[in-house]
Design a protein around this motif. Sequence first.
Motif, PDB file in Angstrom:
ATOM      1  N   LEU A   1      55.868 -58.987 -72.098  1.00  0.00           N
ATOM      2  CA  LEU A   1      55.071 -58.037 -71.255  1.00  0.00           C
ATOM      3  C   LEU A   1      53.971 -58.963 -70.718  1.00  0.00           C
ATOM      4  O   LEU A   1      53.608 -59.030 -69.506  1.00  0.00           O
ATOM      5  CB  LEU A   1      54.314 -57.033 -71.873  1.00  0.00           C
ATOM      6  CG  LEU A   1      55.201 -55.444 -71.820  1.00  0.00           C
ATOM      7  CD1 LEU A   1      54.445 -54.564 -72.649  1.00  0.00           C
ATOM      8  CD2 LEU A   1      55.240 -54.970 -70.631  1.00  0.00           C
ATOM      9  N   SER A   2      53.593 -60.007 -71.482  1.00  0.00           N
ATOM     10  CA  SER A   2      52.426 -60.750 -71.014  1.00  0.00           C
ATOM     11  C   SER A   2      52.876 -61.636 -69.924  1.00  0.00           C
ATOM     12  O   SER A   2      52.251 -62.248 -69.299  1.00  0.00           O
ATOM     13  CB  SER A   2      51.983 -61.707 -72.334  1.00  0.00           C
ATOM     14  OG  SER A   2      52.770 -62.349 -72.705  1.00  0.00           O
TER      15      SER A   2
ATOM     16  N   SER B   1      58.826 -49.423 -76.510  1.00  0.00           N
ATOM     17  CA  SER B   1      58.671 -49.259 -78.211  1.00  0.00           C
ATOM     18  C   SER B   1      59.741 -48.161 -78.444  1.00  0.00           C
ATOM     19  O   SER B   1      60.551 -48.027 -79.526  1.00  0.00           O
ATOM     20  CB  SER B   1      57.438 -48.844 -78.506  1.00  0.00           C
ATOM     21  OG  SER B   1      56.521 -49.786 -78.289  1.00  0.00           O
TER      22      SER B   1
ATOM     23  N   LYS C   1      57.700 -55.990 -82.266  1.00  0.00           N
ATOM     24  CA  LYS C   1      56.653 -55.431 -81.540  1.00  0.00           C
ATOM     25  C   LYS C   1      55.977 -56.784 -80.893  1.00  0.00           C
ATOM     26  O   LYS C   1      55.579 -56.726 -79.831  1.00  0.00           O
ATOM     27  CB  LYS C   1      55.358 -54.866 -82.579  1.00  0.00           C
ATOM     28  CG  LYS C   1      54.173 -54.718 -81.862  1.00  0.00           C
ATOM     29  CD  LYS C   1      53.453 -53.947 -82.908  1.00  0.00           C
ATOM     30  CE  LYS C   1      51.846 -53.584 -82.273  1.00  0.00           C
ATOM     31  NZ  LYS C   1      51.338 -54.923 -81.851  1.00  0.00           N
ATOM     32  N   GLN C   2      55.933 -57.957 -81.468  1.00  0.00           N
ATOM     33  CA  GLN C   2      55.392 -59.123 -81.005  1.00  0.00           C
ATOM     34  C   GLN C   2      56.146 -59.532 -79.622  1.00  0.00           C
ATOM     35  O   GLN C   2      55.627 -60.142 -78.793  1.00  0.00           O
ATOM     36  CB  GLN C   2      55.243 -60.287 -82.112  1.00  0.00           C
ATOM     37  CG  GLN C   2      54.392 -61.480 -81.633  1.00  0.00           C
ATOM     38  CD  GLN C   2      53.093 -61.210 -81.222  1.00  0.00           C
ATOM     39  OE1 GLN C   2      52.313 -60.570 -81.789  1.00  0.00           O
ATOM     40  NE2 GLN C   2      52.981 -61.713 -80.010  1.00  0.00           N
TER      41      GLN C   2
ATOM     42  N   ARG D   1      51.072 -51.968 -68.078  1.00  0.00           N
ATOM     43  CA  ARG D   1      51.412 -52.811 -69.287  1.00  0.00           C
ATOM     44  C   ARG D   1      51.368 -51.834 -70.553  1.00  0.00           C
ATOM     45  O   ARG D   1      52.318 -51.873 -71.380  1.00  0.00           O
ATOM     46  CB  ARG D   1      50.584 -53.959 -69.684  1.00  0.00           C
ATOM     47  CG  ARG D   1      51.112 -55.278 -69.659  1.00  0.00           C
ATOM     48  CD  ARG D   1      50.213 -56.359 -69.783  1.00  0.00           C
ATOM     49  NE  ARG D   1      48.783 -56.158 -70.302  1.00  0.00           N
ATOM     50  CZ  ARG D   1      47.833 -56.471 -69.659  1.00  0.00           C
ATOM     51  NH1 ARG D   1      47.944 -56.840 -68.252  1.00  0.00           N
ATOM     52  NH2 ARG D   1      46.517 -56.112 -70.010  1.00  0.00           N
ATOM     53  N   ASP D   2      50.492 -51.277 -70.821  1.00  0.00           N
ATOM     54  CA  ASP D   2      50.395 -50.062 -71.752  1.00  0.00           C
ATOM     55  C   ASP D   2      51.624 -48.923 -71.676  1.00  0.00           C
ATOM     56  O   ASP D   2      52.079 -48.665 -72.682  1.00  0.00           O
ATOM     57  CB  ASP D   2      49.171 -49.196 -71.661  1.00  0.00           C
ATOM     58  CG  ASP D   2      47.822 -50.224 -72.217  1.00  0.00           C
ATOM     59  OD1 ASP D   2      48.123 -51.429 -72.615  1.00  0.00           O
ATOM     60  OD2 ASP D   2      46.715 -49.859 -71.584  1.00  0.00           O
TER      61      ASP D   2
ATOM     62  N   LEU E   1      54.690 -50.678 -72.706  1.00  0.00           N
ATOM     63  CA  LEU E   1      54.724 -50.914 -74.094  1.00  0.00           C
ATOM     64  C   LEU E   1      55.118 -49.764 -74.759  1.00  0.00           C
ATOM     65  O   LEU E   1      56.105 -49.750 -75.939  1.00  0.00           O
ATOM     66  CB  LEU E   1      53.374 -51.478 -74.694  1.00  0.00           C
ATOM     67  CG  LEU E   1      53.102 -51.392 -76.153  1.00  0.00           C
ATOM     68  CD1 LEU E   1      53.935 -52.759 -76.551  1.00  0.00           C
ATOM     69  CD2 LEU E   1      51.717 -51.853 -76.304  1.00  0.00           C
TER      70      LEU E   1
ATOM     71  N   GLU F   1      55.368 -57.590 -76.768  1.00  0.00           N
ATOM     72  CA  GLU F   1      54.101 -57.850 -76.240  1.00  0.00           C
ATOM     73  C   GLU F   1      54.170 -59.224 -75.616  1.00  0.00           C
ATOM     74  O   GLU F   1      53.476 -59.277 -74.365  1.00  0.00           O
ATOM     75  CB  GLU F   1      53.050 -57.910 -77.196  1.00  0.00           C
ATOM     76  CG  GLU F   1      52.931 -56.274 -77.715  1.00  0.00           C
ATOM     77  CD  GLU F   1      51.898 -56.485 -78.985  1.00  0.00           C
ATOM     78  OE1 GLU F   1      51.425 -57.501 -79.591  1.00  0.00           O
ATOM     79  OE2 GLU F   1      51.302 -55.571 -79.423  1.00  0.00           O
ATOM     80  N   ASP F   2      54.791 -60.077 -76.125  1.00  0.00           N
ATOM     81  CA  ASP F   2      55.229 -61.566 -75.566  1.00  0.00           C
ATOM     82  C   ASP F   2      55.582 -61.462 -74.289  1.00  0.00           C
ATOM     83  O   ASP F   2      55.115 -62.160 -73.229  1.00  0.00           O
ATOM     84  CB  ASP F   2      55.964 -62.443 -76.448  1.00  0.00           C
ATOM     85  CG  ASP F   2      55.088 -62.927 -77.720  1.00  0.00           C
ATOM     86  OD1 ASP F   2      54.015 -62.593 -77.673  1.00  0.00           O
ATOM     87  OD2 ASP F   2      55.810 -63.318 -78.520  1.00  0.00           O
TER      88      ASP F   2
ATOM     89  N   GLN G   1      56.590 -48.260 -84.230  1.00  0.00           N
ATOM     90  CA  GLN G   1      56.638 -49.736 -84.811  1.00  0.00           C
ATOM     91  C   GLN G   1      56.903 -49.832 -86.306  1.00  0.00           C
ATOM     92  O   GLN G   1      57.501 -50.922 -86.571  1.00  0.00           O
ATOM     93  CB  GLN G   1      55.251 -50.268 -84.471  1.00  0.00           C
ATOM     94  CG  GLN G   1      54.833 -50.400 -83.117  1.00  0.00           C
ATOM     95  CD  GLN G   1      53.544 -50.932 -82.551  1.00  0.00           C
ATOM     96  OE1 GLN G   1      52.708 -50.814 -83.586  1.00  0.00           O
ATOM     97  NE2 GLN G   1      53.400 -51.073 -81.265  1.00  0.00           N
TER      98      GLN G   1
END
Length: 215
Positions: A23-24, A197, A16-17, A189-190, A193, A20-21, A8
């Motif tokens: 993935l959500s 990345s 990164k944000q 999800r993890d 991520l 995550e967005d 990161q």
Amino acid sequence: MTDMDILQQYMLPGRKQRIEDILSRRTYAMRVVIENLHKEHNVDAVLRTCDAFGVQHVHIVPQPGDGGVLKTITRGCDRWLTIHQHLTLGECFRELRELGFRILAGAFGAGARPVDEMDWDGKVALVFSNEREGACPEVLENADGLFVIPLHGFSQSLNVSVAAGIIIHHVHSLKEKAGTLEGLPAPERDALLDDWSRKSVKNSEGILDELRSRK
């Protein structure tokens, strides 16, 4: 410090944000099955539609000797999706049903219902078939339901990628309004991520190997 923490530091600001967005908003409530599509641009368009509407899992069932679908996938057409390749439709459908999905296919077979009259509740797998011949007999016989898009012009058929876009958007919108767009399980999800990345940093494995060698 984890590998992800290290990578990161090499990401562009906000990356990164963004990961995550996205993935959500990935959903576990819908999957797509591509059955015997031959044209690479159609496969490409369906995969990109899946990514755009948060469908993470795509199941591929090519016919023997058909390299078009596999070529599109192996060249990394859409690296952000989870692709499942199956040797047969039977294998694909069994796996989906074991995971609790109903299998609904686009087809003009007997009993096919307009999309607005279909029951899209629960977890659904949407099947899109061959550009010319449509759904094969095995799909017609084994799907839990068949759907059609009502057309009102001289054209009585749509390109498969256009039809897929309409249906995926339609089902996504209904589930979003109903609050049933179930997200991905936390472990998946993890894992994504971590994977995304690595894909977001050029030569990520080389960077990690170099840092490990210094320890």
